[in-house]
Design a protein around this motif. Sequence first.
Motif, PDB file in Angstrom:
ATOM      1  N   ALA A 105       0.827  -1.183  -0.170  1.00 24.01           N
ATOM      2  CA  ALA A 105       0.232   0.057  -0.045  1.00 24.01           C
ATOM      3  C   ALA A 105       0.854   1.107  -0.007  1.00 24.01           C
ATOM      4  O   ALA A 105       0.359   2.439  -0.495  1.00 24.01           O
ATOM      5  CB  ALA A 105      -0.974   0.039   1.243  1.00 24.01           C
ATOM      6  N   CYS A 106       2.124   1.015   0.481  1.00 20.41           N
ATOM      7  CA  CYS A 106       2.835   2.324   0.512  1.00 20.41           C
ATOM      8  C   CYS A 106       3.582   2.588  -0.677  1.00 20.41           C
ATOM      9  O   CYS A 106       4.309   3.752  -0.882  1.00 20.41           O
ATOM     10  CB  CYS A 106       4.066   2.093   1.685  1.00 20.41           C
ATOM     11  SG  CYS A 106       3.288   2.244   3.240  1.00 20.41           S
ATOM     12  N   LYS A 130      -6.832  -2.625   2.640  1.00 20.08           N
ATOM     13  CA  LYS A 130      -7.895  -3.523   2.934  1.00 20.08           C
ATOM     14  C   LYS A 130      -8.963  -3.107   3.878  1.00 20.08           C
ATOM     15  O   LYS A 130      -9.235  -3.845   4.749  1.00 20.08           O
ATOM     16  CB  LYS A 130      -7.373  -4.970   3.145  1.00 20.08           C
ATOM     17  CG  LYS A 130      -6.475  -5.560   2.234  1.00 20.08           C
ATOM     18  CD  LYS A 130      -6.351  -6.841   2.288  1.00 20.08           C
ATOM     19  CE  LYS A 130      -5.590  -7.522   0.820  1.00 20.08           C
ATOM     20  NZ  LYS A 130      -5.534  -8.798   1.050  1.00 20.08           N
ATOM     21  N   GLY A 131      -9.442  -1.805   3.722  1.00 14.57           N
ATOM     22  CA  GLY A 131     -10.585  -1.511   4.530  1.00 14.57           C
ATOM     23  C   GLY A 131     -10.154  -0.964   5.809  1.00 14.57           C
ATOM     24  O   GLY A 131     -11.097  -0.402   6.497  1.00 14.57           O
ATOM     25  N   VAL A 132      -8.994  -0.949   6.333  1.00 10.42           N
ATOM     26  CA  VAL A 132      -8.578  -0.392   7.560  1.00 10.42           C
ATOM     27  C   VAL A 132      -7.390   0.727   7.308  1.00 10.42           C
ATOM     28  O   VAL A 132      -7.022   0.704   6.126  1.00 10.42           O
ATOM     29  CB  VAL A 132      -8.081  -1.376   8.830  1.00 10.42           C
ATOM     30  CG1 VAL A 132      -9.145  -2.353   8.829  1.00 10.42           C
ATOM     31  CG2 VAL A 132      -6.758  -1.823   8.118  1.00 10.42           C
ATOM     32  N   GLU A 133      -7.397   1.688   8.312  1.00  8.41           N
ATOM     33  CA  GLU A 133      -6.251   2.840   8.108  1.00  8.41           C
ATOM     34  C   GLU A 133      -5.330   2.308   9.165  1.00  8.41           C
ATOM     35  O   GLU A 133      -5.759   2.394  10.281  1.00  8.41           O
ATOM     36  CB  GLU A 133      -7.191   4.078   8.470  1.00  8.41           C
ATOM     37  CG  GLU A 133      -8.176   4.394   7.456  1.00  8.41           C
ATOM     38  CD  GLU A 133      -7.826   5.482   6.600  1.00  8.41           C
ATOM     39  OE1 GLU A 133      -7.228   6.493   7.033  1.00  8.41           O
ATOM     40  OE2 GLU A 133      -8.242   5.677   5.396  1.00  8.41           O
ATOM     41  N   VAL A 134      -3.914   2.481   8.663  1.00 10.69           N
ATOM     42  CA  VAL A 134      -3.099   2.253   9.623  1.00 10.69           C
ATOM     43  C   VAL A 134      -1.781   3.196   9.212  1.00 10.69           C
ATOM     44  O   VAL A 134      -1.461   3.583   8.062  1.00 10.69           O
ATOM     45  CB  VAL A 134      -2.326   0.907   9.711  1.00 10.69           C
ATOM     46  CG1 VAL A 134      -3.312  -0.098  10.417  1.00 10.69           C
ATOM     47  CG2 VAL A 134      -2.143   0.230   8.142  1.00 10.69           C
ATOM     48  N   SER A 135      -0.941   3.689  10.361  1.00  7.91           N
ATOM     49  CA  SER A 135       0.162   4.235  10.024  1.00  7.91           C
ATOM     50  C   SER A 135       1.036   3.272   9.789  1.00  7.91           C
ATOM     51  O   SER A 135       1.550   2.383  10.716  1.00  7.91           O
ATOM     52  CB  SER A 135       0.522   5.191  11.214  1.00  7.91           C
ATOM     53  OG  SER A 135       2.031   5.336  11.517  1.00  7.91           O
ATOM     54  N   PRO A 136       1.806   3.458   8.506  1.00 15.27           N
ATOM     55  CA  PRO A 136       3.178   2.452   8.168  1.00 15.27           C
ATOM     56  C   PRO A 136       4.122   2.475   9.445  1.00 15.27           C
ATOM     57  O   PRO A 136       4.630   1.530   9.836  1.00 15.27           O
ATOM     58  CB  PRO A 136       3.784   3.322   7.051  1.00 15.27           C
ATOM     59  CG  PRO A 136       2.537   3.703   6.408  1.00 15.27           C
ATOM     60  CD  PRO A 136       1.836   4.430   7.422  1.00 15.27           C
ATOM     61  N   ARG A 137       4.373   3.475  10.175  1.00 18.67           N
ATOM     62  CA  ARG A 137       5.231   3.566  11.335  1.00 18.67           C
ATOM     63  C   ARG A 137       4.981   2.784  12.312  1.00 18.67           C
ATOM     64  O   ARG A 137       5.865   2.195  12.879  1.00 18.67           O
ATOM     65  CB  ARG A 137       5.829   5.006  11.424  1.00 18.67           C
ATOM     66  CG  ARG A 137       7.168   4.848  12.403  1.00 18.67           C
ATOM     67  CD  ARG A 137       7.554   6.235  12.812  1.00 18.67           C
ATOM     68  NE  ARG A 137       7.788   7.237  11.956  1.00 18.67           N
ATOM     69  CZ  ARG A 137       8.083   8.333  12.452  1.00 18.67           C
ATOM     70  NH1 ARG A 137       8.213   8.847  13.794  1.00 18.67           N
ATOM     71  NH2 ARG A 137       8.394   9.481  11.511  1.00 18.67           N
TER      72      ARG A 137
END
Lengths: 392, 392
Positions: free
Chosen positions: A284-285, B272-279
């Motif tokens: 995704a990145c 895939k439908g959720v939001e997350v911070s890569p870090r």
Amino acid sequence: MAAIAARREFFETMVIADYDLARAAKAVPDGDPRFVAAAVDASDSAAIEALITEHRVTHVLNAVDPRFVLPIFGAAQSAGVDYLDMAMSLSAPHPTHPYEQVGTALGAEQFAAGEAWRDAGRLALVGMGVEPGLSDVFARYAADHLFSEIDEIGIRDGANLVVTGDDGEPIFAPSFSIWTTIEECLNPPVVFESDRGWFTTAPFSEPEIFEFPDGIGPVECVNVEHEEVLLIPRWVPAKRVTFKYGLGSEFIGVLRTLHQLGLDRTAPVRVKGVEVSPRDVVAACLPDPATLGDRMTGKTCAGTWVKGTGTDGEPREVYLYHVVDNAETMAGYGAQAVVWQTAINPVVALELLANGTWSGTGVLGPEAFDAVPFLDLLTAYGSPWGLRDSTA
Amino acid sequence: MAAIAARREFFETMVIADYDLARAAKAVPDGDPRFVAAAVDASDSAAIEALITEHRVTHVLNAVDPRFVLPIFGAAQSAGVDYLDMAMSLSAPHPTHPYEQVGTALGAEQFAAGEAWRDAGRLALVGMGVEPGLSDVFARYAADHLFSEIDEIGIRDGANLVVTGDDGEPIFAPSFSIWTTIEECLNPPVVFESDRGWFTTAPFSEPEIFEFPDGIGPVECVNVEHEEVLLIPRWVPAKRVTFKYGLGSEFIGVLRTLHQLGLDRTAPVRVKGVEVSPRDVVAACLPDPATLGDRMTGKTCAGTWVKGTGTDGEPREVYLYHVVDNAETMAGYGAQAVVWQTAINPVVALELLANGTWSGTGVLGPEAFDAVPFLDLLTAYGSPWGLRDSTA
């Protein structure tokens, strides 16, 4: 694939299906009534089977990530239609000796269904992209026309593609699915030797510098898990079969780091109340590889290096290859080189199946068919192949 | 921090608060009735203020990630109590010249509240860990007792810590919060020069090999954004102030790769439908640094290198340092070396504030106070510091 097929006459209807209907619709060539867009979940066999029935589909061409091979393969089998893919069902490492022995091999679950496909009189043509695909056709061609005995068949893939960012500087942007690249590069690479069978090694093993043709030049290649090593020995006699990918040292470094940090894992981790697969986050990145064409320059080469005894009884060494220039595929098709090179081969195969030049039943690889009509039709599509004879 | 404070007499009650009550309870020393565990959300100023009131807290010691500095700092200000932290409010890069000019500096939002704290007669002692913290105390000591004029103060941090996996092989496992390490290493490093003020450079600039004492030896150090560069020039006159971190080439490679792939970003991506911070995903994939102590060997060194003119008028060059051996902190406190070294310094500072040796109002750094009682009390805690005189 749609853009390539649109210039051919061999089919009545092509249904382009995607999880996202808008994405499918975007792939439909303007003004060609033979194309239909549809929405389908590639993990849902029943939905795929319903789509097959609805459109009276005769051939299912699977062009999604290999995690979806089994539901699509199964849907085609249940529906009683022919099937093609460009990557085979996924492997699992050996539980105790991952870098020595094969656990579940690539495609093992598909080959296990071979008898059922044969009994049903239907064909599953597996691994029919560029690699696997054209590379396997090259292996069959070498065995039929150039060699009396083969010591080694080594698929060698390399490129000099560069993607530039908004500031004109090169950026890190893989030209192919990062999910699949991580899978094939970090899984234990598989090697075939006729006296030993299939075995595995550690990732990135046996580095070598391979000289690619058409100005690409030398690229460091390492062993990678790939379908050809499982496919070729079933139909083409060779003492050794390998696949080496020209990742280059920078990309190898990136993959090593992802592995070191556990970011290659597919099993979900819990992050602030949500569950995500780290590998999906990596994907995704990064930019979608299919969108990179207008920021990309260079060429990509897929090919098959063969060493053995020629038909004249003398030592022989050749590299059969297919080079694609990104500038040409962008100008002619609006598609970047790696995407285009992967797409053209299954279209050629579909045309050979449609006109009866290729036929068969069961689960078969590309090397199970005569290579000559394939290579001739590829050339007729405007994309010739090459042969470098480096016999000493 | 609790394990260290439990051996001292200077306080009546210490409330250990965490988002997860069980985690707070685990930090409470067995059988010491002075400690209380509590649950609190560090991003919720009102909840922190309520906790301060409930327990009649006099000093708030912030020991969480620097993203939570402002809500905790604000809660202490509203509640009218003293405050300490070990990292200051976060920076933001300059919008057009990120690698030349400072945008929002580390701690800028805290220093902006300085007058309000002074007017209220309350103290915010900021940057009071090991680095910043002890390193700033060393700078003040050098200025007061060793130098008449200072050309450069360079904080230098290096270690020879190794973490081994289950198979006994070294693994990649940062000994300190990876979230913060990414933040400080990938932000533009800040440098101070008296004739130029504060300015920034590109990440990993000015690499040098620094020789660390006590058997650690040479480590490659690079410029990193750190609080000392913002704190020291406010109280200690020096022509140049830098911070270099002994990341080593492997760790620099990992950080470069994370940046290249966009995995250092804190802004959420959709997966895939959720939001997350890569870090946050990177952090979730790595082991909790605090749990690594029993798989770790080696020493860590924090220190301040100073070059200038000695009190005798002659050129002088010294390195004031504090080395901690993981084997000793594990044996004595069950804590790994980096965690323990970060924890001991604010406890020493709290004791100096509690007994009135240190006092002040406003937003002050550690170098605003007399260094001698701090260094003496640190030694009395059983953890002496060192001075290497490398005057030519």
